[in-house]
Motif scaffolding. Structure first.
Motif, mmCIF file in Angstrom:
data_model
loop_
_atom_site.group_PDB
_atom_site.id
_atom_site.type_symbol
_atom_site.label_atom_id
_atom_site.label_comp_id
_atom_site.label_asym_id
_atom_site.label_seq_id
_atom_site.Cartn_x
_atom_site.Cartn_y
_atom_site.Cartn_z
ATOM 1 N N PHE A 12 38.556 37.345 33.732
ATOM 2 C CA PHE A 12 38.185 37.959 32.840
ATOM 3 C C PHE A 12 38.548 38.241 31.077
ATOM 4 N N ASP A 13 36.669 38.835 30.972
ATOM 5 C CA ASP A 13 36.935 39.134 29.573
ATOM 6 C C ASP A 13 36.291 40.413 29.038
ATOM 7 N N ARG A 14 35.634 41.313 28.236
ATOM 8 C CA ARG A 14 35.479 42.098 26.841
ATOM 9 C C ARG A 14 34.309 43.081 28.118
ATOM 10 N N ARG A 15 33.658 42.516 28.959
ATOM 11 C CA ARG A 15 32.612 43.194 29.809
ATOM 12 C C ARG A 15 33.916 43.126 31.461
ATOM 13 N N SER A 16 35.003 43.258 31.363
ATOM 14 C CA SER A 16 35.591 43.092 32.502
ATOM 15 C C SER A 16 36.484 44.748 32.429
ATOM 16 N N THR A 17 37.270 44.836 33.982
ATOM 17 C CA THR A 17 37.892 45.729 34.171
ATOM 18 C C THR A 17 39.648 45.032 34.457
ATOM 19 N N LEU A 18 40.785 44.963 34.028
ATOM 20 C CA LEU A 18 40.983 44.363 34.195
ATOM 21 C C LEU A 18 42.445 44.959 34.913
ATOM 22 N N MET A 19 42.906 44.551 35.885
ATOM 23 C CA MET A 19 44.744 45.491 36.553
ATOM 24 C C MET A 19 45.118 44.660 36.919
ATOM 25 N N VAL A 20 46.546 45.166 36.395
ATOM 26 C CA VAL A 20 47.653 44.759 36.853
ATOM 27 C C VAL A 20 48.409 45.339 38.097
ATOM 28 N N GLN A 21 49.473 44.724 38.736
ATOM 29 C CA GLN A 21 50.576 44.619 40.093
ATOM 30 C C GLN A 21 51.582 43.886 39.735
ATOM 31 N N THR A 22 52.675 44.634 39.596
ATOM 32 C CA THR A 22 53.657 43.716 39.101
ATOM 33 C C THR A 22 54.754 44.073 39.932
ATOM 34 N N ARG A 23 55.939 43.405 40.878
ATOM 35 C CA ARG A 23 57.240 43.925 41.519
ATOM 36 C C ARG A 23 57.286 42.858 42.555
ATOM 37 N N ASN A 24 57.766 41.572 42.071
ATOM 38 C CA ASN A 24 58.881 40.511 42.871
ATOM 39 C C ASN A 24 57.199 39.710 42.996
ATOM 40 N N GLY A 25 56.494 39.439 42.075
ATOM 41 C CA GLY A 25 55.217 38.715 41.182
ATOM 42 C C GLY A 25 54.195 39.409 41.109
ATOM 43 N N LEU A 26 53.395 39.349 41.058
ATOM 44 C CA LEU A 26 52.062 39.118 39.384
ATOM 45 C C LEU A 26 50.747 39.728 40.710
ATOM 46 N N LEU A 28 46.805 39.942 39.028
ATOM 47 C CA LEU A 28 46.175 40.307 38.723
ATOM 48 C C LEU A 28 44.139 40.153 39.316
ATOM 49 N N MET A 29 43.506 41.600 38.863
ATOM 50 C CA MET A 29 42.456 41.686 39.578
ATOM 51 C C MET A 29 41.775 42.881 38.964
ATOM 52 N N GLY A 30 39.941 42.622 38.876
ATOM 53 C CA GLY A 30 39.728 43.456 38.672
ATOM 54 C C GLY A 30 38.388 43.206 38.781
ATOM 55 N N LYS A 31 37.389 43.479 38.093
ATOM 56 C CA LYS A 31 35.910 42.988 38.076
ATOM 57 C C LYS A 31 34.455 42.740 36.893
ATOM 58 N N ARG A 32 34.327 41.417 37.223
ATOM 59 C CA ARG A 32 33.345 40.865 35.833
ATOM 60 C C ARG A 32 31.762 41.576 35.531
ATOM 61 N N GLU A 33 31.043 42.162 35.196
ATOM 62 C CA GLU A 33 29.998 42.030 35.142
ATOM 63 C C GLU A 33 29.003 41.142 34.660
ATOM 64 N N LEU A 34 28.254 39.713 35.469
ATOM 65 C CA LEU A 34 28.020 38.399 35.703
ATOM 66 C C LEU A 34 26.462 39.050 34.592
ATOM 67 N N ASP A 35 25.395 39.347 35.622
ATOM 68 C CA ASP A 35 24.267 40.189 34.758
ATOM 69 C C ASP A 35 23.486 40.743 35.629
ATOM 70 N N ARG A 36 22.615 41.084 35.052
ATOM 71 C CA ARG A 36 21.738 42.775 35.496
ATOM 72 C C ARG A 36 22.724 43.157 36.548
ATOM 73 N N TYR A 41 33.811 40.341 41.910
ATOM 74 C CA TYR A 41 35.493 40.697 41.988
ATOM 75 C C TYR A 41 36.210 39.380 42.470
ATOM 76 N N ALA A 42 37.337 39.819 41.304
ATOM 77 C CA ALA A 42 38.836 38.810 41.709
ATOM 78 C C ALA A 42 39.889 39.651 41.821
ATOM 79 N N ARG A 43 40.662 38.297 42.765
ATOM 80 C CA ARG A 43 42.396 39.058 43.053
ATOM 81 C C ARG A 43 42.605 37.583 42.277
ATOM 82 N N TRP A 44 43.689 37.570 41.549
ATOM 83 C CA TRP A 44 44.769 36.353 41.939
ATOM 84 C C TRP A 44 45.854 36.977 42.171
ATOM 85 N N LYS A 45 47.215 36.262 43.037
ATOM 86 C CA LYS A 45 47.858 37.315 43.344
ATOM 87 C C LYS A 45 49.612 35.716 43.579
#
Length: 335
Positions: A12-26, A28-36, A41-45
């Protein structure tokens, strides 16, 4: 945990939308523009992340987590003692089930082998990416910028047949993310317009580059065309080229003159900045002299970790590099 988190945040960078979900774990998810308009889309749990999904400022979250990796949600997104404003949102990953499985370390090695062969020119369409070629028993990655070509093939198991071209920025992020997971295998899948990846708690989806990848096989010299073959311990050749790099890197065409004769490869740089010469032991069939861009040659032989072979047709035709599951092609300089 900290390494996994660091590699996940790299998605995730400044072009990204970063989302967080936390309770008994963490999570990170969101989307990032690569080019044109092409998206990642990414999610890490980690653990059983539950509760609301909230959107936070990407740069502030990444800065805060450098000091404390404890994340909680209580009126604000608390990262250690730093409380960040948020708003609740929704997130839905594109659903692409794995259809083929490959060894994670082998996939990383393939990405590293082909990444530098992709083009940085935004007008080059599919040349900006690497092509994934799936079959039930193998996965081949291939990339070319018109001057060099890199190809690496690894075993695969599954039922997938098809092709997808993924943008070079997506390749870099895939490498970064996969280095932060510990799973032995990676699952990959295709659906119209997208390539999906899953490895443990990591999920990624990439928008494919549209267009037909060129027929790269026609530029690879065929065995019946070879006039000369050099068998050489590639780390020794890399070391010699690195020693010459301070000189050839300062010339406009980064020229290195190469002459192969029985038992030795001669490498020479002679330009306005100075002169240097190196010899590397080898086994030669035939004799060959040519000039080549030293940097392109160096990058394309580096994926070969042991003994490799260089095949030549004539001084104006592409040089073929082979080693293990890797093939590379470099076009000599026209002099």
């Amino acid at each position: 945990m900290e390494k996994l988190l660091k590699n996940a945040l790299a998605l995730f960078d400044r072009r990204s939308t970063l989302m967080v979900q936390t309770r008994n774990g963490l999570a990170l998810m969101g989307k990032r523009e690569l080019d044109r308009g092409r998206l990642l889309y990414a999610r890490w749990k980690a653990g059983e992340a539950q509760g609301p999904v909230v959107e936070v400022d990407t740069s502030l979250f990444k800065e805060a987590i450098k000091r404390d990796a404890q994340v909680s949600l209580n009126g604000k997104v608390w990262v250690g003692e730093v409380g960040l404003e948020y708003h609740e949102t929704t997130f839905e990953m594109p659903r692409i089930e794995p259809q083929v499985w490959v060894n994670r370390k082998e996939l990383i090695a393939s990405l590293e082998a082909v990444y530098e062969a992709t083009s940085t020119d935004p007008t080059r369409a599919v040349f900006q990416g690497a092509q994934f070629e799936f079959s039930p028993t193998r996965l081949k990655l291939v990339a070319s910028d018109g001057y060099v070509l890199a190809e690496r093939t690894i075993p695969a198991r599954g039922v997938l047949e098809g092709r997808a071209v993924i943008h070079r920025e997506g390749l870099a992020l895939m490498m970064k993310a996969l280095k932060g997971v510990e799973e032995f295998e990676v699952g990959l899948g295709l659906k119209e317009g997208e390539l999906g990846l899953k490895a443990g708690g990591l999920e990624m989806s990439f928008t494919r580059i549209e267009g037909e990848y060129p027929d790269y096989e026609r530029v690879i010299p065929k065995p019946e065309e070879w006039q000369s073959t050099i068998e050489v311990y590639v780390p020794a050749l890399v070391e010699a080229l690195e020693a010459l790099r301070p000189l050839f890197s300062r010339s406009s065409n980064q020229r290195v003159d190469v002459q192969a004769e029985e038992g030795v490869i001669h490498l020479e740089v002679d330009n306005e900045h100075g002169q240097a010469h190196r010899r590397v032991p080898c086994v030669v069939q035939g004799v060959m002299s040519f000039a080549i861009n030293g940097q392109l040659f160096l990058v394309r032989i580096q994926p070969v970790k042991g003994t490799g072979k260089l095949h030549f047709v004539d001084p104006k035709k592409p040089v073929l590099i082979e080693g293990g599951s890797y093939r590379g092609v470099v076009v000599p300089l026209r002099v």
